[in-house]
Design a protein around this motif. Structure first.
Motif, PDB file in Angstrom:
ATOM      1  N   VAL A 120      -6.636  -4.885  -0.773  1.00  0.00           N
ATOM      2  CA  VAL A 120      -5.380  -4.126  -0.761  1.00  0.00           C
ATOM      3  C   VAL A 120      -4.609  -4.431   0.509  1.00  0.00           C
ATOM      4  CG1 VAL A 120      -4.368  -1.815  -0.711  1.00  0.00           C
ATOM      5  CG2 VAL A 120      -6.264  -2.311  -2.250  1.00  0.00           C
ATOM      6  N   ARG A 121      -5.303  -4.488   1.630  1.00  0.00           N
ATOM      7  CA  ARG A 121      -4.628  -4.807   2.902  1.00  0.00           C
ATOM      8  C   ARG A 121      -4.006  -6.192   2.851  1.00  0.00           C
ATOM      9  NH1 ARG A 121      -8.768  -3.483   7.574  1.00  0.00           N
ATOM     10  NH2 ARG A 121      -6.961  -3.916   8.873  1.00  0.00           N
ATOM     11  N   ARG A 122      -4.739  -7.160   2.306  1.00  0.00           N
ATOM     12  CA  ARG A 122      -4.209  -8.521   2.195  1.00  0.00           C
ATOM     13  C   ARG A 122      -2.984  -8.564   1.287  1.00  0.00           C
ATOM     14  NH1 ARG A 122      -8.665 -11.243  -0.052  1.00  0.00           N
ATOM     15  NH2 ARG A 122     -10.179  -9.989   1.016  1.00  0.00           N
ATOM     16  N   LEU A 123      -3.060  -7.829   0.165  1.00  0.00           N
ATOM     17  CA  LEU A 123      -1.932  -7.828  -0.766  1.00  0.00           C
ATOM     18  C   LEU A 123      -0.702  -7.142  -0.167  1.00  0.00           C
ATOM     19  CD1 LEU A 123      -3.825  -7.106  -4.093  1.00  0.00           C
ATOM     20  CD2 LEU A 123      -2.747  -9.255  -3.392  1.00  0.00           C
ATOM     21  N   LEU A 124      -0.900  -6.068   0.579  1.00  0.00           N
ATOM     22  CA  LEU A 124       0.231  -5.416   1.251  1.00  0.00           C
ATOM     23  C   LEU A 124       0.851  -6.352   2.290  1.00  0.00           C
ATOM     24  CD1 LEU A 124      -1.182  -1.817   1.695  1.00  0.00           C
ATOM     25  CD2 LEU A 124       0.828  -2.459   0.357  1.00  0.00           C
ATOM     26  N   PHE A 125       0.013  -7.065   3.023  1.00  0.00           N
ATOM     27  CA  PHE A 125       0.521  -8.009   4.020  1.00  0.00           C
ATOM     28  C   PHE A 125       1.295  -9.138   3.340  1.00  0.00           C
ATOM     29  CE2 PHE A 125       0.221 -11.533   7.008  1.00  0.00           C
ATOM     30  CZ  PHE A 125       0.654 -10.913   8.168  1.00  0.00           C
TER      31      PHE A 125
ATOM     32  N   LYS B  67       4.147  -8.626  14.130  1.00  0.00           N
ATOM     33  CA  LYS B  67       4.219  -7.166  14.189  1.00  0.00           C
ATOM     34  C   LYS B  67       5.139  -6.621  13.106  1.00  0.00           C
ATOM     35  CE  LYS B  67       3.013  -6.286  18.963  1.00  0.00           C
ATOM     36  NZ  LYS B  67       3.412  -5.681  20.231  1.00  0.00           N
ATOM     37  N   ALA B  68       6.194  -7.340  12.803  1.00  0.00           N
ATOM     38  CA  ALA B  68       7.112  -6.893  11.761  1.00  0.00           C
ATOM     39  C   ALA B  68       6.422  -6.889  10.401  1.00  0.00           C
ATOM     40  CB  ALA B  68       8.346  -7.784  11.726  1.00  0.00           C
ATOM     41  N   ARG B  69       5.633  -7.926  10.126  1.00  0.00           N
ATOM     42  CA  ARG B  69       4.918  -7.980   8.844  1.00  0.00           C
ATOM     43  C   ARG B  69       3.878  -6.879   8.744  1.00  0.00           C
ATOM     44  NH1 ARG B  69       3.420 -14.187   8.538  1.00  0.00           N
ATOM     45  NH2 ARG B  69       3.723 -13.991  10.766  1.00  0.00           N
ATOM     46  N   VAL B  70       3.165  -6.622   9.829  1.00  0.00           N
ATOM     47  CA  VAL B  70       2.165  -5.549   9.820  1.00  0.00           C
ATOM     48  C   VAL B  70       2.854  -4.194   9.640  1.00  0.00           C
ATOM     49  CG1 VAL B  70       0.442  -4.349  11.218  1.00  0.00           C
ATOM     50  CG2 VAL B  70       0.476  -6.845  11.157  1.00  0.00           C
ATOM     51  N   ALA B  71       3.950  -3.978  10.349  1.00  0.00           N
ATOM     52  CA  ALA B  71       4.671  -2.714  10.233  1.00  0.00           C
ATOM     53  C   ALA B  71       5.215  -2.524   8.819  1.00  0.00           C
ATOM     54  CB  ALA B  71       5.815  -2.672  11.253  1.00  0.00           C
ATOM     55  N   LEU B  72       5.734  -3.583   8.232  1.00  0.00           N
ATOM     56  CA  LEU B  72       6.265  -3.485   6.874  1.00  0.00           C
ATOM     57  C   LEU B  72       5.144  -3.234   5.877  1.00  0.00           C
ATOM     58  CD1 LEU B  72       8.625  -3.550   4.948  1.00  0.00           C
ATOM     59  CD2 LEU B  72       8.506  -6.053   4.965  1.00  0.00           C
ATOM     60  N   ALA B  73       4.000  -3.860   6.070  1.00  0.00           N
ATOM     61  CA  ALA B  73       2.862  -3.618   5.179  1.00  0.00           C
ATOM     62  C   ALA B  73       2.426  -2.158   5.253  1.00  0.00           C
ATOM     63  CB  ALA B  73       1.695  -4.544   5.544  1.00  0.00           C
ATOM     64  N   ARG B  74       2.396  -1.605   6.447  1.00  0.00           N
ATOM     65  CA  ARG B  74       2.035  -0.184   6.603  1.00  0.00           C
ATOM     66  C   ARG B  74       3.070   0.721   5.941  1.00  0.00           C
ATOM     67  NH1 ARG B  74      -1.516   1.501  11.041  1.00  0.00           N
ATOM     68  NH2 ARG B  74      -0.235   3.374  10.996  1.00  0.00           N
ATOM     69  N   LYS B  75       4.339   0.383   6.098  1.00  0.00           N
ATOM     70  CA  LYS B  75       5.401   1.185   5.480  1.00  0.00           C
ATOM     71  C   LYS B  75       5.311   1.085   3.956  1.00  0.00           C
ATOM     72  CE  LYS B  75       9.713   2.064   7.205  1.00  0.00           C
ATOM     73  NZ  LYS B  75       9.811   3.437   7.304  1.00  0.00           N
ATOM     74  N   LEU B  76       5.017  -0.093   3.440  1.00  0.00           N
ATOM     75  CA  LEU B  76       4.848  -0.253   1.998  1.00  0.00           C
ATOM     76  C   LEU B  76       3.695   0.601   1.483  1.00  0.00           C
ATOM     77  CD1 LEU B  76       5.353  -4.091   1.518  1.00  0.00           C
ATOM     78  CD2 LEU B  76       6.872  -2.267   0.743  1.00  0.00           C
ATOM     79  N   ALA B  77       2.605   0.649   2.238  1.00  0.00           N
ATOM     80  CA  ALA B  77       1.468   1.482   1.840  1.00  0.00           C
ATOM     81  C   ALA B  77       1.883   2.949   1.761  1.00  0.00           C
ATOM     82  CB  ALA B  77       0.311   1.302   2.820  1.00  0.00           C
ATOM     83  N   THR B  78       2.661   3.393   2.731  1.00  0.00           N
ATOM     84  CA  THR B  78       3.126   4.778   2.741  1.00  0.00           C
ATOM     85  C   THR B  78       4.055   5.046   1.563  1.00  0.00           C
ATOM     86  OG1 THR B  78       2.961   4.828   5.136  1.00  0.00           O
ATOM     87  CG2 THR B  78       4.340   6.509   4.114  1.00  0.00           C
ATOM     88  N   VAL B  79       4.971   4.129   1.307  1.00  0.00           N
ATOM     89  CA  VAL B  79       5.901   4.289   0.195  1.00  0.00           C
ATOM     90  C   VAL B  79       5.138   4.343  -1.125  1.00  0.00           C
ATOM     91  CG1 VAL B  79       7.729   3.120  -1.118  1.00  0.00           C
ATOM     92  CG2 VAL B  79       7.886   3.272   1.368  1.00  0.00           C
ATOM     93  N   LEU B  80       4.183   3.425  -1.307  1.00  0.00           N
ATOM     94  CA  LEU B  80       3.412   3.405  -2.551  1.00  0.00           C
ATOM     95  C   LEU B  80       2.591   4.674  -2.719  1.00  0.00           C
ATOM     96  CD1 LEU B  80       2.251  -0.311  -2.552  1.00  0.00           C
ATOM     97  CD2 LEU B  80       3.876   0.757  -4.116  1.00  0.00           C
TER      98      LEU B  80
END
Length: 70
Positions: A4-9, A40-53
Motif C-alpha cells: 500500500v505504501r509503494r502504491l501510494l508513493f 519530500k513532495a512525493r512522500v508528503a503527497l502520498a501521505r495526503k492521498l492516504a488521508t484523503v482515501l
C-alpha cells in the motif's frame, strides 16, 4: 502494508510527473517540491492521498478533484 505504501508513493509520482491535469493536490505538492525537493513532495503527497482515501472510505463520499463552484 508495504505494498500500500509503494502504491501510494507511485500514485503521488504519477500525479506530480505524469499527468498534466491541474488539481489542487498537484499544485500543493509542486509548491513543496520547490521548497524542499521532489522526494519530500512525493512522500508528503502520498501521505495526503492516504488521508484523503481514508476519509473517503470512512464518510462514503466520492472524490472530486476540484470542488464545483455554486
Amino acid at each position: 502494508r508495504d505494498r500500500v505504501r509503494r502504491l501510494l508513493f507511485e500514485a503521488a509520482n504519477v500525479i506530480l510527473y505524469r499527468t498534466k491535469t491541474p488539481s489542487r493536490l498537484r499544485r500543493w505538492a509542486q509548491a513543496i517540491a520547490l521548497r524542499s525537493g521532489s522526494w519530500k513532495a512525493r512522500v508528503a503527497l502520498a501521505r495526503k492521498l492516504a488521508t484523503v482515501l481514508f476519509r473517503m472510505m470512512r464518510d462514503g463520499v466520492v472524490f472530486e478533484p476540484e470542488p464545483s463552484a455554486g
